[in-house]
Scaffold this motif. Structure first.
Motif, PDB file in Angstrom:
ATOM      1  N   GLU A  24      15.389 -23.092   2.713  1.00 37.67           N
ATOM      2  CA  GLU A  24      14.948 -24.473   2.845  1.00 37.67           C
ATOM      3  C   GLU A  24      16.072 -25.358   3.364  1.00 37.67           C
ATOM      4  O   GLU A  24      17.130 -25.463   2.757  1.00 37.67           O
ATOM      5  CB  GLU A  24      14.430 -24.991   1.512  1.00 37.67           C
ATOM      6  N   PHE A  25      15.820 -25.995   4.502  1.00 37.45           N
ATOM      7  CA  PHE A  25      16.775 -26.886   5.174  1.00 37.45           C
ATOM      8  C   PHE A  25      16.353 -28.306   4.801  1.00 37.45           C
ATOM      9  O   PHE A  25      15.508 -28.911   5.437  1.00 37.45           O
ATOM     10  CB  PHE A  25      16.685 -26.629   6.675  1.00 37.45           C
ATOM     11  N   ASP A  26      16.958 -28.818   3.715  1.00 30.40           N
ATOM     12  CA  ASP A  26      16.508 -30.083   3.156  1.00 30.40           C
ATOM     13  C   ASP A  26      17.683 -30.930   2.683  1.00 30.40           C
ATOM     14  O   ASP A  26      18.834 -30.648   3.039  1.00 30.40           O
ATOM     15  CB  ASP A  26      15.515 -29.830   2.023  1.00 30.40           C
ATOM     16  N   ILE A  27      17.406 -31.933   1.883  1.00 31.75           N
ATOM     17  CA  ILE A  27      18.438 -32.860   1.430  1.00 31.75           C
ATOM     18  C   ILE A  27      19.563 -32.147   0.680  1.00 31.75           C
ATOM     19  O   ILE A  27      20.715 -32.576   0.731  1.00 31.75           O
ATOM     20  CB  ILE A  27      17.822 -33.994   0.575  1.00 31.75           C
ATOM     21  N   ALA A  28      19.252 -31.058   0.026  1.00 29.94           N
ATOM     22  CA  ALA A  28      20.265 -30.320  -0.729  1.00 29.94           C
ATOM     23  C   ALA A  28      21.147 -29.455   0.160  1.00 29.94           C
ATOM     24  O   ALA A  28      22.309 -29.207  -0.170  1.00 29.94           O
ATOM     25  CB  ALA A  28      19.594 -29.452  -1.796  1.00 29.94           C
ATOM     26  N   ALA A  32      25.700 -29.149   4.012  1.00 27.74           N
ATOM     27  CA  ALA A  32      26.473 -27.922   4.226  1.00 27.74           C
ATOM     28  C   ALA A  32      26.300 -27.410   5.654  1.00 27.74           C
ATOM     29  O   ALA A  32      27.258 -26.919   6.268  1.00 27.74           O
ATOM     30  CB  ALA A  32      26.050 -26.847   3.223  1.00 27.74           C
ATOM     31  N   VAL A  33      25.087 -27.524   6.189  1.00 19.86           N
ATOM     32  CA  VAL A  33      24.838 -27.096   7.569  1.00 19.86           C
ATOM     33  C   VAL A  33      25.645 -27.961   8.526  1.00 19.86           C
ATOM     34  O   VAL A  33      26.326 -27.454   9.428  1.00 19.86           O
ATOM     35  CB  VAL A  33      23.334 -27.164   7.923  1.00 19.86           C
ATOM     36  N   ARG A  34      25.576 -29.255   8.325  1.00 19.73           N
ATOM     37  CA  ARG A  34      26.321 -30.176   9.186  1.00 19.73           C
ATOM     38  C   ARG A  34      27.820 -29.892   9.101  1.00 19.73           C
ATOM     39  O   ARG A  34      28.507 -29.806  10.131  1.00 19.73           O
ATOM     40  CB  ARG A  34      26.024 -31.616   8.803  1.00 19.73           C
ATOM     41  N   ALA A  35      28.337 -29.701   7.902  1.00 20.08           N
ATOM     42  CA  ALA A  35      29.769 -29.439   7.722  1.00 20.08           C
ATOM     43  C   ALA A  35      30.183 -28.141   8.413  1.00 20.08           C
ATOM     44  O   ALA A  35      31.216 -28.089   9.086  1.00 20.08           O
ATOM     45  CB  ALA A  35      30.113 -29.385   6.240  1.00 20.08           C
ATOM     46  N   ARG A  36      29.370 -27.102   8.284  1.00 20.61           N
ATOM     47  CA  ARG A  36      29.700 -25.812   8.913  1.00 20.61           C
ATOM     48  C   ARG A  36      29.654 -25.935  10.436  1.00 20.61           C
ATOM     49  O   ARG A  36      30.516 -25.398  11.139  1.00 20.61           O
ATOM     50  CB  ARG A  36      28.748 -24.722   8.429  1.00 20.61           C
ATOM     51  N   ALA A  37      28.656 -26.629  10.951  1.00 20.46           N
ATOM     52  CA  ALA A  37      28.549 -26.813  12.408  1.00 20.46           C
ATOM     53  C   ALA A  37      29.725 -27.628  12.936  1.00 20.46           C
ATOM     54  O   ALA A  37      30.310 -27.278  13.972  1.00 20.46           O
ATOM     55  CB  ALA A  37      27.229 -27.487  12.752  1.00 20.46           C
ATOM     56  N   LEU A  38      30.096 -28.687  12.245  1.00 23.19           N
ATOM     57  CA  LEU A  38      31.229 -29.506  12.695  1.00 23.19           C
ATOM     58  C   LEU A  38      32.540 -28.726  12.619  1.00 23.19           C
ATOM     59  O   LEU A  38      33.418 -28.913  13.464  1.00 23.19           O
ATOM     60  CB  LEU A  38      31.308 -30.800  11.883  1.00 23.19           C
ATOM     61  N   GLU A  39      32.643 -27.842  11.652  1.00 22.97           N
ATOM     62  CA  GLU A  39      33.818 -26.961  11.559  1.00 22.97           C
ATOM     63  C   GLU A  39      33.883 -26.037  12.780  1.00 22.97           C
ATOM     64  O   GLU A  39      34.950 -25.838  13.365  1.00 22.97           O
ATOM     65  CB  GLU A  39      33.740 -26.145  10.270  1.00 22.97           C
ATOM     66  N   LEU A  63      16.300 -32.491   9.797  1.00 27.85           N
ATOM     67  CA  LEU A  63      16.183 -33.042  11.139  1.00 27.85           C
ATOM     68  C   LEU A  63      17.364 -33.965  11.440  1.00 27.85           C
ATOM     69  O   LEU A  63      17.955 -33.904  12.519  1.00 27.85           O
ATOM     70  CB  LEU A  63      14.865 -33.800  11.289  1.00 27.85           C
ATOM     71  N   GLY A  64      17.737 -34.784  10.473  1.00 29.93           N
ATOM     72  CA  GLY A  64      18.894 -35.672  10.641  1.00 29.93           C
ATOM     73  C   GLY A  64      20.171 -34.893  10.868  1.00 29.93           C
ATOM     74  O   GLY A  64      21.024 -35.297  11.676  1.00 29.93           O
ATOM     75  N   ALA A  65      20.319 -33.775  10.170  1.00 27.46           N
ATOM     76  CA  ALA A  65      21.509 -32.937  10.359  1.00 27.46           C
ATOM     77  C   ALA A  65      21.541 -32.385  11.780  1.00 27.46           C
ATOM     78  O   ALA A  65      22.598 -32.365  12.422  1.00 27.46           O
ATOM     79  CB  ALA A  65      21.533 -31.804   9.337  1.00 27.46           C
ATOM     80  N   ILE A  69      24.492 -33.034  14.439  1.00 28.95           N
ATOM     81  CA  ILE A  69      25.195 -31.911  15.067  1.00 28.95           C
ATOM     82  C   ILE A  69      25.110 -32.028  16.580  1.00 28.95           C
ATOM     83  O   ILE A  69      26.107 -31.837  17.285  1.00 28.95           O
ATOM     84  CB  ILE A  69      24.612 -30.571  14.571  1.00 28.95           C
ATOM     85  N   TRP A  70      23.925 -32.351  17.100  1.00 28.86           N
ATOM     86  CA  TRP A  70      23.743 -32.522  18.546  1.00 28.86           C
ATOM     87  C   TRP A  70      24.677 -33.607  19.077  1.00 28.86           C
ATOM     88  O   TRP A  70      25.340 -33.410  20.094  1.00 28.86           O
ATOM     89  CB  TRP A  70      22.282 -32.861  18.829  1.00 28.86           C
ATOM     90  N   ARG A  71      24.765 -34.733  18.377  1.00 20.95           N
ATOM     91  CA  ARG A  71      25.647 -35.826  18.814  1.00 20.95           C
ATOM     92  C   ARG A  71      27.111 -35.405  18.802  1.00 20.95           C
ATOM     93  O   ARG A  71      27.854 -35.696  19.749  1.00 20.95           O
ATOM     94  CB  ARG A  71      25.457 -37.046  17.920  1.00 20.95           C
ATOM     95  N   CYS A  72      27.533 -34.731  17.751  1.00 20.19           N
ATOM     96  CA  CYS A  72      28.930 -34.287  17.667  1.00 20.19           C
ATOM     97  C   CYS A  72      29.245 -33.254  18.739  1.00 20.19           C
ATOM     98  O   CYS A  72      30.333 -33.272  19.319  1.00 20.19           O
ATOM     99  CB  CYS A  72      29.229 -33.734  16.282  1.00 20.19           C
TER     100      CYS A  72
END
Length: 122
Positions: A24-28, A32-39, A63-65, A69-72
């Motif tokens: 589940e890709f949600d608020i919880a 973590a997904v965003r942090a891993r992608a930015l890393e 969706l916000g994540a 990620i797309w913007r970064c």
């Protein structure tokens, strides 16, 4: 009961990396997904393929994540490509208009082949 969430990076080559999500890709889990992608972007992989085949649910936080990620990635002269988008997430992308500017492929292998034929292998 929620599906256990996992983030894997099964492929990195040059500027390209695959980040595979399952559960589940949600608020919880979105932070973590965003942090891993930015890393990955910070470590020289600004061209990301998000393998979404294992995503069982995605809410507005997920969706916000993806938007973040797309913007970064764009700021790092990179890109975000989505692969194996589940039907419900595909509808969410369509309703929000995100499908008009995010590259998509039916599966990760197709996305890799397309990306490796571009500047990502340089």
């Amino acid at each position: 009961m929620t599906d256990a969430f996992h983030i894997d990076v099964p492929h990195t080559q040059g500027a390209l990396a695959v980040i595979a999500l399952s559960g589940e890709f949600d608020i919880a889990t979105a932070p973590a997904v965003r942090a891993r992608a930015l890393e990955l972007i910070a470590n020289g992989h600004p061209d990301l393929i998000a393998d979404l085949a294992g995503v069982t649910f995605c809410d507005s936080s997920g969706l916000g994540a993806l938007i973040g990620i797309w913007r970064c990635a764009k700021e790092a002269d990179g890109s975000l490509t989505l692969a194996a988008i589940p039907e419900r997430l595909g509808r969410l992308l369509s309703v929000t208009g995100m499908d008009t500017f995010l590259l998509t492929h039916p599966d990760t292998q197709t996305a890799l082949a397309a990306c490796q034929g571009n500047r990502f292998t340089a």
